[in-house]
Enzyme design. Structure first.
Site, PDB file in Angstrom:
ATOM      1  N   SER A   1       0.826  -1.206   0.000  1.00 38.84           N
ATOM      2  CA  SER A   1       0.000   0.000   0.000  1.00 38.84           C
ATOM      3  C   SER A   1       0.865   1.263   0.000  1.00 38.84           C
ATOM      4  O   SER A   1       2.042   1.237   0.348  1.00 38.84           O
ATOM      5  CB  SER A   1      -0.931   0.013   1.215  1.00 38.84           C
ATOM      6  OG  SER A   1      -0.185   0.208   2.401  1.00 38.84           O
ATOM      7  N   HIS A   2       0.238   2.367  -0.376  1.00 34.96           N
ATOM      8  CA  HIS A   2       0.946   3.650  -0.415  1.00 34.96           C
ATOM      9  C   HIS A   2       1.526   3.997   0.957  1.00 34.96           C
ATOM     10  O   HIS A   2       2.684   4.422   1.060  1.00 34.96           O
ATOM     11  CB  HIS A   2      -0.001   4.753  -0.888  1.00 34.96           C
ATOM     12  CG  HIS A   2       0.644   6.083  -1.003  1.00 34.96           C
ATOM     13  ND1 HIS A   2       1.478   6.412  -2.055  1.00 34.96           N
ATOM     14  CD2 HIS A   2       0.611   7.167  -0.195  1.00 34.96           C
ATOM     15  CE1 HIS A   2       1.919   7.646  -1.881  1.00 34.96           C
ATOM     16  NE2 HIS A   2       1.413   8.131  -0.770  1.00 34.96           N
ATOM     17  N   ALA A   3       0.750   3.795   2.010  1.00 34.65           N
ATOM     18  CA  ALA A   3       1.224   4.114   3.365  1.00 34.65           C
ATOM     19  C   ALA A   3       2.422   3.253   3.748  1.00 34.65           C
ATOM     20  O   ALA A   3       3.383   3.742   4.360  1.00 34.65           O
ATOM     21  CB  ALA A   3       0.098   3.925   4.379  1.00 34.65           C
TER      22      ALA A   3
END
Length: 72
Positions: A9-11
């Site tokens: 994921s981006h996070a």
């Protein structure tokens, strides 16, 4: 910590690049832990615990396979 998402994921990518310990996929951490509360983030185990709780006690677990422990 984020309620949804995994290692891709981006996070998670952001946390890894900046060396920030993070736990992905907790499901409820952002609703269970209030803003400004001191927490311990254990990316190796995949738990987020409030500072006034013993480790492992009432910890918010990450979804299976949803942990990011910072830089590798």
């Amino acid at each position: 910590m984020v309620d949804s998402g995994g290692a891709g994921s981006h996070a998670a990518i952001f946390a890894r690049e900046y060396g920030i310990p993070a736990v992905m996929g907790t499901g409820v951490a952002t609703t269970e832990l209030t803003s400004g509360r001191i927490v311990t983030v254990d990316g190796d185990v995949g738990e987020v615990s409030a500072a006034d709780e013993a480790p492992g006690e009432a910890a918010v677990p990450a979804a299976k396979g949803g942990t990011e422990g910072g830089p590798s």
